[in-house]
Design a protein around this motif. Structure first.
Motif, PDB file in Angstrom:
ATOM      1  N   UNK A   1      31.361  -2.377 -38.955  1.00 46.99           N
ATOM      2  CA  UNK A   1      31.826  -1.140 -39.230  1.00 46.99           C
ATOM      3  C   UNK A   1      31.097  -0.550 -40.607  1.00 46.99           C
ATOM      4  N   UNK A   2      30.660  -1.267 -41.505  1.00 51.27           N
ATOM      5  CA  UNK A   2      30.352  -0.473 -42.626  1.00 51.27           C
ATOM      6  C   UNK A   2      29.043  -0.039 -42.436  1.00 51.27           C
ATOM      7  N   UNK A   3      28.330  -0.819 -41.549  1.00 54.21           N
ATOM      8  CA  UNK A   3      26.942  -0.450 -41.326  1.00 54.21           C
ATOM      9  C   UNK A   3      26.925   0.873 -40.346  1.00 54.21           C
ATOM     10  N   UNK A   4      27.783   1.098 -39.273  1.00 56.85           N
ATOM     11  CA  UNK A   4      28.122   2.112 -38.658  1.00 56.85           C
ATOM     12  C   UNK A   4      29.570   2.128 -38.266  1.00 56.85           C
ATOM     13  N   UNK A   5      30.310   3.017 -38.517  1.00 55.56           N
ATOM     14  CA  UNK A   5      31.688   3.163 -38.306  1.00 55.56           C
ATOM     15  C   UNK A   5      31.976   3.546 -36.867  1.00 55.56           C
ATOM     16  N   UNK A   6      30.897   4.016 -36.091  1.00 56.29           N
ATOM     17  CA  UNK A   6      30.878   4.580 -34.862  1.00 56.29           C
ATOM     18  C   UNK A   6      30.504   3.466 -33.833  1.00 56.29           C
ATOM     19  N   UNK A   7      30.131   2.430 -34.351  1.00 49.67           N
ATOM     20  CA  UNK A   7      29.714   1.401 -33.556  1.00 49.67           C
ATOM     21  C   UNK A   7      30.693   0.700 -32.485  1.00 49.67           C
ATOM     22  N   UNK A   8      30.455   0.690 -31.197  1.00 49.18           N
ATOM     23  CA  UNK A   8      31.810   0.655 -30.133  1.00 49.18           C
ATOM     24  C   UNK A   8      32.066  -0.848 -30.293  1.00 49.18           C
ATOM     25  N   UNK A   9      33.141  -1.084 -29.970  1.00 50.37           N
ATOM     26  CA  UNK A   9      33.979  -2.432 -30.025  1.00 50.37           C
ATOM     27  C   UNK A   9      33.253  -3.541 -29.096  1.00 50.37           C
ATOM     28  N   UNK A  10      32.598  -3.041 -28.068  1.00 50.11           N
ATOM     29  CA  UNK A  10      31.732  -3.868 -27.192  1.00 50.11           C
ATOM     30  C   UNK A  10      30.462  -4.308 -27.883  1.00 50.11           C
ATOM     31  N   UNK A  11      29.762  -3.299 -28.790  1.00 49.23           N
ATOM     32  CA  UNK A  11      28.525  -3.768 -29.444  1.00 49.23           C
ATOM     33  C   UNK A  11      28.808  -4.744 -30.764  1.00 49.23           C
ATOM     34  N   UNK A  12      29.986  -4.525 -31.322  1.00 51.94           N
ATOM     35  CA  UNK A  12      30.609  -5.333 -32.359  1.00 51.94           C
ATOM     36  C   UNK A  12      30.799  -6.641 -31.840  1.00 51.94           C
ATOM     37  N   UNK A  13      31.299  -6.804 -30.687  1.00 52.67           N
ATOM     38  CA  UNK A  13      31.748  -8.179 -29.928  1.00 52.67           C
ATOM     39  C   UNK A  13      30.651  -8.772 -29.474  1.00 52.67           C
ATOM     40  N   UNK A  14      29.661  -8.033 -29.084  1.00 53.24           N
ATOM     41  CA  UNK A  14      28.329  -8.808 -28.820  1.00 53.24           C
ATOM     42  C   UNK A  14      27.557  -9.399 -29.844  1.00 53.24           C
ATOM     43  N   UNK A  15      27.578  -8.479 -30.973  1.00 51.19           N
ATOM     44  CA  UNK A  15      26.993  -9.031 -32.465  1.00 51.19           C
ATOM     45  C   UNK A  15      27.603 -10.317 -32.824  1.00 51.19           C
TER      46      UNK A  15
END
Length: 151
Positions: free
Chosen positions: A16-30
């Motif tokens: 989120x600090x890298x990009x607060x607009x990242x989707x939960x799906x993208x965060x989950x994949x990462x």
């Protein structure tokens, strides 16, 4: 509400600090979680006050504020509290910290030019002695306010 910041929560915070607009799906994949699991963890961190908000980063140079400076203030006797009560009113100040050492305050300021800087310093001198350092370049680009990681 108390919350345990485990390794997965640290990973979410870093994403989120890298990009607060990242989707939960993208965060989950990462980080190896489902989008609903990420959403639940984010909600818990928001409710607990760990996540305090989301902000937009603005290019001050592209808004006409070509000059960035770090200004320290060594407050005169009895002038620190009045300064603290008014610093929010200074549009030039983007960050302000109360610090230890010879100075009491350090401010990150953005200004249109050197004439704007002069006027800003003129507003400050009633509170104390100032010292100004002009920022030449930004070394760590797109860095989060705090680099969070597990300790």
């Amino acid at each position: 509400m108390d919350i345990k910041i485990d390794e997965l929560n640290w990973k979410i915070l870093n994403q989120l600090q890298g990009n607060a607009r990242t989707s939960f799906a993208d965060i989950g994949r990462a980080i190896g979680l489902t989008a609903p699991a990420v959403a639940e963890r984010v909600k818990k961190m928001e409710d607990a006050g760990v996540l305090m908000g989301y902000t937009a980063m603005v290019s001050h140079a592209l808004t006409g504020h070509q000059l960035k400076a770090m200004v320290t203030l060594r407050a005169f006797m009895g002038k620190l509290k009045p300064f603290l009560a008014t610093v929010d009113a200074f549009d030039e100040v983007v960050n302000c910290y109360r610090i230890t050492g010879n100075e009491n305050i350090v401010m990150e300021v953005v200004l249109k030019d050197q004439f704007h800087l002069e006027k800003f310093i003129d507003k400050l001198i009633q509170y104390g002695e100032t010292r100004t350092n002009i920022v030449l370049s930004h070394i760590i680009k797109n860095a989060p306010i705090y680099k969070v990681k597990s300790i």
